[in-house]
Write a protein that holds these residues in place. Sequence first.
Motif, PDB file in Angstrom:
ATOM      1  N   THR A   1       0.841  -1.167  -0.044  1.00 26.45           N
ATOM      2  CA  THR A   1       0.239   0.073   0.059  1.00 26.45           C
ATOM      3  C   THR A   1       0.979   1.652  -0.008  1.00 26.45           C
ATOM      4  O   THR A   1       0.471   2.322  -0.889  1.00 26.45           O
ATOM      5  CB  THR A   1      -1.043   0.016   0.951  1.00 26.45           C
ATOM      6  N   LYS A   2       1.519   1.443   0.299  1.00 19.61           N
ATOM      7  CA  LYS A   2       2.675   2.257   0.209  1.00 19.61           C
ATOM      8  C   LYS A   2       3.363   3.043  -0.763  1.00 19.61           C
ATOM      9  O   LYS A   2       3.444   3.847  -1.245  1.00 19.61           O
ATOM     10  CB  LYS A   2       4.499   1.810   1.162  1.00 19.61           C
ATOM     11  N   TYR A   3       3.461   1.389  -2.005  1.00 17.02           N
ATOM     12  CA  TYR A   3       3.648   2.159  -3.553  1.00 17.02           C
ATOM     13  C   TYR A   3       3.210   1.592  -4.369  1.00 17.02           C
ATOM     14  O   TYR A   3       2.895   2.852  -5.622  1.00 17.02           O
ATOM     15  CB  TYR A   3       5.138   1.110  -3.674  1.00 17.02           C
ATOM     16  N   PHE A   4       1.417   0.986  -3.722  1.00 21.03           N
ATOM     17  CA  PHE A   4       0.826   0.684  -4.943  1.00 21.03           C
ATOM     18  C   PHE A   4      -0.394   1.615  -4.638  1.00 21.03           C
ATOM     19  O   PHE A   4      -1.091   0.126  -3.448  1.00 21.03           O
ATOM     20  CB  PHE A   4       0.812  -0.493  -5.580  1.00 21.03           C
ATOM     21  N   SER A   5      -1.509   1.892  -5.337  1.00 21.60           N
ATOM     22  CA  SER A   5      -2.732   2.549  -4.716  1.00 21.60           C
ATOM     23  C   SER A   5      -3.667   1.140  -5.019  1.00 21.60           C
ATOM     24  O   SER A   5      -3.470   0.362  -6.085  1.00 21.60           O
ATOM     25  CB  SER A   5      -3.600   3.278  -5.391  1.00 21.60           C
ATOM     26  N   GLU A   6      -4.834   1.261  -4.660  1.00 19.35           N
ATOM     27  CA  GLU A   6      -5.655  -0.260  -4.840  1.00 19.35           C
ATOM     28  C   GLU A   6      -5.962  -0.203  -6.370  1.00 19.35           C
ATOM     29  O   GLU A   6      -6.558  -1.593  -6.821  1.00 19.35           O
ATOM     30  CB  GLU A   6      -7.372   0.466  -3.519  1.00 19.35           C
ATOM     31  N   GLY A   7      -6.465   0.654  -7.345  1.00 16.70           N
ATOM     32  CA  GLY A   7      -7.227   0.158  -8.069  1.00 16.70           C
ATOM     33  C   GLY A   7      -6.009  -0.438  -9.880  1.00 16.70           C
ATOM     34  O   GLY A   7      -6.324  -0.895 -10.352  1.00 16.70           O
ATOM     35  N   VAL A   8      -4.460  -0.356  -8.629  1.00 17.50           N
ATOM     36  CA  VAL A   8      -2.938  -1.425  -9.898  1.00 17.50           C
ATOM     37  C   VAL A   8      -3.815  -2.270 -10.005  1.00 17.50           C
ATOM     38  O   VAL A   8      -3.473  -3.230  -9.406  1.00 17.50           O
ATOM     39  CB  VAL A   8      -1.923  -0.415  -9.261  1.00 17.50           C
ATOM     40  N   LYS A   9      -3.420  -2.957 -11.136  1.00 18.47           N
ATOM     41  CA  LYS A   9      -3.657  -4.312 -12.230  1.00 18.47           C
ATOM     42  C   LYS A   9      -2.715  -5.128 -11.173  1.00 18.47           C
ATOM     43  O   LYS A   9      -1.078  -4.708 -11.224  1.00 18.47           O
ATOM     44  CB  LYS A   9      -4.491  -4.307 -13.372  1.00 18.47           C
ATOM     45  N   ALA A  10      -3.038  -6.358 -11.424  1.00 18.51           N
ATOM     46  CA  ALA A  10      -1.534  -7.219 -10.830  1.00 18.51           C
ATOM     47  C   ALA A  10      -0.107  -7.692 -12.075  1.00 18.51           C
ATOM     48  O   ALA A  10       0.674  -7.164 -11.468  1.00 18.51           O
ATOM     49  CB  ALA A  10      -1.300  -8.971 -11.007  1.00 18.51           C
TER      50      ALA A  10
ATOM     51  N   ILE B   1       1.750  -3.928 -11.027  1.00 17.48           N
ATOM     52  CA  ILE B   1       2.710  -4.186 -10.407  1.00 17.48           C
ATOM     53  C   ILE B   1       3.628  -4.831 -10.419  1.00 17.48           C
ATOM     54  O   ILE B   1       5.156  -4.866 -10.433  1.00 17.48           O
ATOM     55  CB  ILE B   1       1.773  -4.960  -9.431  1.00 17.48           C
ATOM     56  N   THR B   2       3.712  -6.405 -11.192  1.00 19.99           N
ATOM     57  CA  THR B   2       4.606  -6.777 -11.807  1.00 19.99           C
ATOM     58  C   THR B   2       6.154  -6.639 -12.482  1.00 19.99           C
ATOM     59  O   THR B   2       7.194  -6.367 -12.286  1.00 19.99           O
ATOM     60  CB  THR B   2       4.162  -7.817 -12.436  1.00 19.99           C
ATOM     61  N   GLU B   3       5.403  -5.361 -14.122  1.00 16.54           N
ATOM     62  CA  GLU B   3       6.086  -4.705 -14.580  1.00 16.54           C
ATOM     63  C   GLU B   3       6.895  -3.516 -13.683  1.00 16.54           C
ATOM     64  O   GLU B   3       8.348  -3.108 -13.943  1.00 16.54           O
ATOM     65  CB  GLU B   3       4.951  -4.043 -15.742  1.00 16.54           C
ATOM     66  N   THR B   4       6.424  -3.114 -12.872  1.00 19.85           N
ATOM     67  CA  THR B   4       7.497  -1.794 -12.293  1.00 19.85           C
ATOM     68  C   THR B   4       8.166  -2.589 -10.610  1.00 19.85           C
ATOM     69  O   THR B   4       9.564  -2.021 -11.259  1.00 19.85           O
ATOM     70  CB  THR B   4       6.034  -1.156 -11.016  1.00 19.85           C
TER      71      THR B   4
END
Length: 183
Positions: A153-162, A165-168
């Motif tokens: 939650t520190k780096y990603f907001s709720e609506g971000v897709k998996a 997140i993996t790419e980031t």
Amino acid sequence: MFSPGKRNDIIRELTLLENPNAEISGDTTLNPVGSKLDTSESVGKEYGVSKGSVVRLIRINKLIDELKALVDSGELSIRAGVELSFLSEDTQAVVAECAEDCKIDMKKAKMLRASADDEGNIEHHIIESIISGEDGEAKPKPKSVKISNETYTKYFSEGVKAKEITETIEKALAFYFENMEEN
């Protein structure tokens, strides 16, 4: 025999469907619609085992005596025995010899069956390598890493897709390791 080309069984069944009280001449083996004659099922019911068990036990009968003895003693599982029953008798004999030194589990039995040609034959050295476990190198399993909810939650907001997140994370790791090499 008297009416070649005619499907008398279908004619009889249609007659029964149209008129269940109709008398049909000749010997008939018709069953009511929805039921099917199944020998393995009826034998299973008679002896108190499942249909699948009956089929497996019949298949086990195709094993050579040495492998049947291993199944009887419990050293070889029934399902592994079924897999081996598809091999030729000569191949089964070699497998039985090799089984004296190493245990044959379901995985090895499946590999043996998959390695067999259409007649169920496998070269001696392939059998030995599969049974001894030398058929391939042990592949290390990749480690799984979990990210705590706090870090997530520190780096990603709720609506971000998996996928995002993996790419980031992949980009961040690539950047991190590139900079580590420079230092």
